[in-house]
Design an enzyme around this catalytic site. Structure first.
Site, PDB file in Angstrom:
ATOM      1  N   PHE A 155       0.807  -1.227   0.000  1.00 54.58           N
ATOM      2  CA  PHE A 155       0.000   0.000   0.000  1.00 54.58           C
ATOM      3  C   PHE A 155       0.834   1.267   0.000  1.00 54.58           C
ATOM      4  CE2 PHE A 155       0.884  -0.140   4.578  1.00 54.58           C
ATOM      5  CZ  PHE A 155       1.067   1.209   4.860  1.00 54.58           C
ATOM      6  N   GLU A 182      -4.919  -4.122  -2.011  1.00 54.36           N
ATOM      7  CA  GLU A 182      -6.373  -3.898  -1.973  1.00 54.36           C
ATOM      8  C   GLU A 182      -6.690  -2.582  -1.259  1.00 54.36           C
ATOM      9  OE1 GLU A 182      -4.578  -6.088  -0.455  1.00 54.36           O
ATOM     10  OE2 GLU A 182      -5.427  -6.813   1.437  1.00 54.36           O
ATOM     11  N   CYS A 287       9.597   1.559   3.666  1.00 55.00           N
ATOM     12  CA  CYS A 287      10.504   0.465   4.021  1.00 55.00           C
ATOM     13  C   CYS A 287      11.926   0.975   4.191  1.00 55.00           C
ATOM     14  CB  CYS A 287      10.469  -0.613   2.953  1.00 55.00           C
ATOM     15  SG  CYS A 287      11.123  -0.034   1.407  1.00 55.00           S
ATOM     16  N   GLU A 385       9.523  -4.127  13.149  1.00 55.53           N
ATOM     17  CA  GLU A 385       9.069  -3.043  12.264  1.00 55.53           C
ATOM     18  C   GLU A 385       7.764  -2.470  12.822  1.00 55.53           C
ATOM     19  OE1 GLU A 385       7.645  -3.991   8.212  1.00 55.53           O
ATOM     20  OE2 GLU A 385       8.873  -2.299   7.534  1.00 55.53           O
TER      21      GLU A 385
HETATM   22  P1  NAD Z   1       1.460  -6.597   3.121  1.00 48.87           P
HETATM   23  O1  NAD Z   1       2.450  -7.683   3.227  1.00 48.87           O
HETATM   24  O2  NAD Z   1       0.344  -6.556   4.096  1.00 48.87           O
HETATM   25  O3  NAD Z   1       0.775  -6.613   1.676  1.00 48.87           O
HETATM   26  C1  NAD Z   1       1.547  -6.689   0.499  1.00 48.87           C
HETATM   27  C2  NAD Z   1       0.766  -7.456  -0.555  1.00 48.87           C
HETATM   28  O4  NAD Z   1       0.551  -8.783  -0.083  1.00 48.87           O
HETATM   29  C3  NAD Z   1      -0.608  -6.858  -0.829  1.00 48.87           C
HETATM   30  O5  NAD Z   1      -0.832  -6.872  -2.215  1.00 48.87           O
HETATM   31  C4  NAD Z   1      -1.565  -7.774  -0.080  1.00 48.87           C
HETATM   32  O6  NAD Z   1      -2.808  -7.928  -0.731  1.00 48.87           O
HETATM   33  C5  NAD Z   1      -0.837  -9.110  -0.073  1.00 48.87           C
HETATM   34  N1  NAD Z   1      -1.102  -9.883   1.157  1.00 48.87           N
HETATM   35  C6  NAD Z   1      -1.278  -9.388   2.415  1.00 48.87           C
HETATM   36  N2  NAD Z   1      -1.467 -10.396   3.296  1.00 48.87           N
HETATM   37  C7  NAD Z   1      -1.408 -11.556   2.576  1.00 48.87           C
HETATM   38  C8  NAD Z   1      -1.509 -12.942   2.919  1.00 48.87           C
HETATM   39  N3  NAD Z   1      -1.727 -13.328   4.162  1.00 48.87           N
HETATM   40  N4  NAD Z   1      -1.387 -13.833   1.919  1.00 48.87           N
HETATM   41  C9  NAD Z   1      -1.165 -13.467   0.652  1.00 48.87           C
HETATM   42  N5  NAD Z   1      -1.062 -12.149   0.271  1.00 48.87           N
HETATM   43  C10 NAD Z   1      -1.171 -11.216   1.216  1.00 48.87           C
HETATM   44  O7  NAD Z   1       2.288  -5.229   3.129  1.00 48.87           O
HETATM   45  P2  NAD Z   1       1.719  -3.748   3.209  1.00 48.87           P
HETATM   46  O8  NAD Z   1       1.197  -3.507   4.585  1.00 48.87           O
HETATM   47  O9  NAD Z   1       0.830  -3.479   2.052  1.00 48.87           O
HETATM   48  O10 NAD Z   1       3.054  -2.903   2.976  1.00 48.87           O
HETATM   49  C11 NAD Z   1       3.920  -2.534   4.007  1.00 48.87           C
HETATM   50  C12 NAD Z   1       5.068  -3.500   4.147  1.00 48.87           C
HETATM   51  O11 NAD Z   1       5.778  -3.589   2.911  1.00 48.87           O
HETATM   52  C13 NAD Z   1       6.086  -3.074   5.174  1.00 48.87           C
HETATM   53  O12 NAD Z   1       6.507  -4.201   5.879  1.00 48.87           O
HETATM   54  C14 NAD Z   1       7.218  -2.508   4.334  1.00 48.87           C
HETATM   55  O13 NAD Z   1       8.481  -2.537   4.954  1.00 48.87           O
HETATM   56  C15 NAD Z   1       7.165  -3.388   3.149  1.00 48.87           C
HETATM   57  N6  NAD Z   1       7.773  -2.771   1.982  1.00 48.87           N
HETATM   58  C16 NAD Z   1       8.987  -3.229   1.592  1.00 48.87           C
HETATM   59  C17 NAD Z   1       9.623  -2.632   0.517  1.00 48.87           C
HETATM   60  C18 NAD Z   1      10.977  -3.088   0.069  1.00 48.87           C
HETATM   61  O14 NAD Z   1      11.398  -2.685  -0.989  1.00 48.87           O
HETATM   62  N7  NAD Z   1      11.669  -3.921   0.811  1.00 48.87           N
HETATM   63  C19 NAD Z   1       9.005  -1.574  -0.170  1.00 48.87           C
HETATM   64  C20 NAD Z   1       7.740  -1.156   0.247  1.00 48.87           C
HETATM   65  C21 NAD Z   1       7.136  -1.770   1.342  1.00 48.87           C
END
Ligand code: NAD
Length: 503
Positions: A155, A182, A287, A385
């Site tokens: 997101f 989403e 991140c 985090e």
């Molecule tokens: P998230 O893991 O909740 O969601 C990421 C994606 O995974 C979304 O599209 C979501 O629909 C899907 N998802 C979520 N839960 C799932 C599950 N149980 N099973 C399958 N798919 C699932 O992450 P977020 O809250 O959207 O984003 C924030 C996180 O992303 C933070 O931890 C941040 O550090 C990380 N991030 C990392 C980078 C990087 O380059 N390392 C960059 C941006 C964000």
């Protein structure tokens, strides 16, 4: 994306057709600055994924056969259209994510830079050659797209993260399916419309909105060759292990706990605003946010006093209001989680120097800036985090201890150091376990021509996103060895031996 009487419409894009929601379950999309619902994300099923893959496969055949210079031309048009719609995309980022206009513009700009990088695909796709690898025999490699590939995005950068991979994958000749967060699907929809306008053939870019079911549908689909994931660490691990178990190439960029090391000689007047922006910019939902400040030697008291003053004076407000410095977090539930970390820090013995738990504004998902001092490696607030506007200060005596603290983290996304001492920087760089390093830079930003290089639990896979790694991730090679039998050199024994006896 034009608002209709139903609001902003989030639909799937499959085979070039925008599909109606048709009674599917939905997830609300909020404006984090007001708490109002602005759209509904359809939660796609495995069948939706399957239909998208079939259409993408059909499109792949002719797209992969389209000369790379023609594919690049579509990317040039896409880049022009992104410039034309720059402010609209910036405002969509602010609407769905909450970040301020400057941050949103920065995100769109960084994303466009990847499109510019991918416009160089005719060069990036080049293979290699070596003549006379044996007498009369030449060796060469040819680079090919993989087929249907997919990306699953978070997101916090709804425009930039899809752009980390989409232009590269498409420019290389793949058909690409995006599963946006989403919680923030609006930019993806708008980019789908813009790509069609740029002349991308139907089915080369698809959007399958949704959450867990759509993700597992992607990971288990036999005709998806590669998956790029960006998101939290537990989901990254699931995506990597599950995707690999289903025979896919996977890169999974994960969560972080980034340290910023401040040495006694740091130029504090300039370092402090930079630290504030790293820790509290985008409400700490980056991140690459600096989340732990490691104060070395006698710098801590002065540093904490300056940080408290600077953080306390931040203007909390909606991203679309000029002058807002601390914008809302993504959801009410996320604000509760961040607040509970501050409670935990207090229970663990950290000193709450600045307390942002109380919502500073009535509407929306706002928190105030929070500063915790005397945090230790044993405390969960020092290790996990938090992903909110909370900065923890750890006090150590030496650079060696600062490195030890950083390396104790299971994450390795980024680390910054503030100093004017080159030898200290070199000592730190050679020992610190992090993939993105900032010297007097609080956000070691990923630039298009370099890989985003997280290590340890911040990355699962081999080839990183962006840069030449990104091109390698979305392509594979054929290596060819050639001799010409009518060439006199090809008749000699010296020539025949390596080919005929080679394994
Ligand atoms: P998230 O893991 O909740 O969601 C990421 C994606 O995974 C979304 O599209 C979501 O629909 C899907 N998802 C979520 N839960 C799932 C599950 N149980 N099973 C399958 N798919 C699932 O992450 P977020 O809250 O959207 O984003 C924030 C996180 O992303 C933070 O931890 C941040 O550090 C990380 N991030 C990392 C980078 C990087 O380059 N390392 C960059 C941006 C964000």
């Amino acid at each position: 994306m034009q608002p209709s009487e139903k609001g902003l419409e989030v639909r799937n894009l499959i085979g070039g057709r925008w599909e109606e929601r048709d009674g599917r379950d939905t997830e609300p999309v909020y404006d984090p600055a007001t708490g109002e619902i602005v759209a509904q994300t359809p939660l796609s099923t495995r069948d939706d994924v399957d239909r998208a893959v079939k259409k993408a496969q059909e499109a792949f055949a002719s797209w992969a056969a389209t000369p790379v210079v023609e594919r690049a031309r579509v990317l040039f048009s896409f880049k022009d259209l992104l410039e034309e719609h720059f402010e609209e995309l910036r405002d969509l980022v602010t609407l769905e994510n909450g970040k301020d206009a400057a941050d949103a513009a920065g995100e769109v700009r960084r994303g466009i830079e990847v499109v510019e990088f991918a416009c160089g695909m005719p060069t990036l796709m080049m293979g290699e050659t070596l003549r006379d690898v044996a007498k009369g025999i030449d060796n060469s490699s040819w680079r090919y797209p993989l087929g249907v590939v997919a990306a699953i995005t978070p997101f916090n950068f709804p425009c930039m993260v899809p752009l980390w991979t989409m232009p590269v994958a498409i420019g290389a000749g793949n058909a690409y399916i995006l599963k946006p967060s989403e919680r923030t699907p609006l930019c993806a929809v708008r980019m789908g419309e813009i790509l069609s306008e740029a002349g991308l053939p139907d089915g080369v870019f698809s959007i399958v909105n949704g959450a867990r079911e759509a993700v597992d549908g992607i990971l288990e689909h036999p005709d998806i060759k590669a998956v790029s994931f960006v998101g939290s660490q537990p989901v990254a691990e699931h995506v990597y292990t599950h995707g690999c178990a289903h025979g896919k190439r996977v890169q999974a960029l994960a969560g972080a706990k980034n340290s910023m090391v401040v040495m006694p000689d740091a130029v504090l007047e300039k370092a402090v605003p930079n630290i504030i922006s790293s820790a509290y910019g985008n409400a700490g939902e980056r991140c690459l946010a600096g989340s732990v400040l490691v104060a070395v030697g006698g710098v801590a008291d002065d540093l904490v006093a300056r940080l408290k003053e600077a953080a306390a004076s931040m203007k909390v407000g909606p991203g679309k209001e000029e002058g807002s410095e601390l914008t809302p977090v993504i959801r009410d539930s996320h604000r509760d989680k961040v607040r509970s970390y501050v409670d935990l820090g207090e229970e663990e013995g950290a000193e709450v120097v600045l307390d942002g738990r109380e919502a500073p504004l009535q509407e929306g998902f706002f928190m105030g800036p929070t500063l915790l001092d005397r945090v230790t490696a044993e405390m969960r607030v020092g290790r996990e985090e938090i992903f909110g506007p909370v900065l923890s200060v750890v006090r150590v005596d030496t650079l060696e201890e600062a490195i030890e603290f950083t390396n104790g983290s299971p994450f390795g996304n980024a680390c910054s150091i503030y100093t004017e001492d080159g030898a200290a920087v070199r000592h730190w760089r050679e020992r610190v376990e992090a993939g993105m390093l900032g010297v007097n830079v609080g956000v070691a930003a990923p630039m298009a021509s370099f890989p985003f290089n997280g290590v340890k639990n911040s990355f699962y896979g081999d080839l990183h996103a962006t840069g030449k790694d990104g091109v390698r991730f979305f392509t594979e090679n054929k290596v060819e060895i050639t001799r010409w039998l009518s060439d006199p050199a090809g008749e000699s024994k010296a020539v025949k031996r390596p080919v005929e006896s080679g394994a």
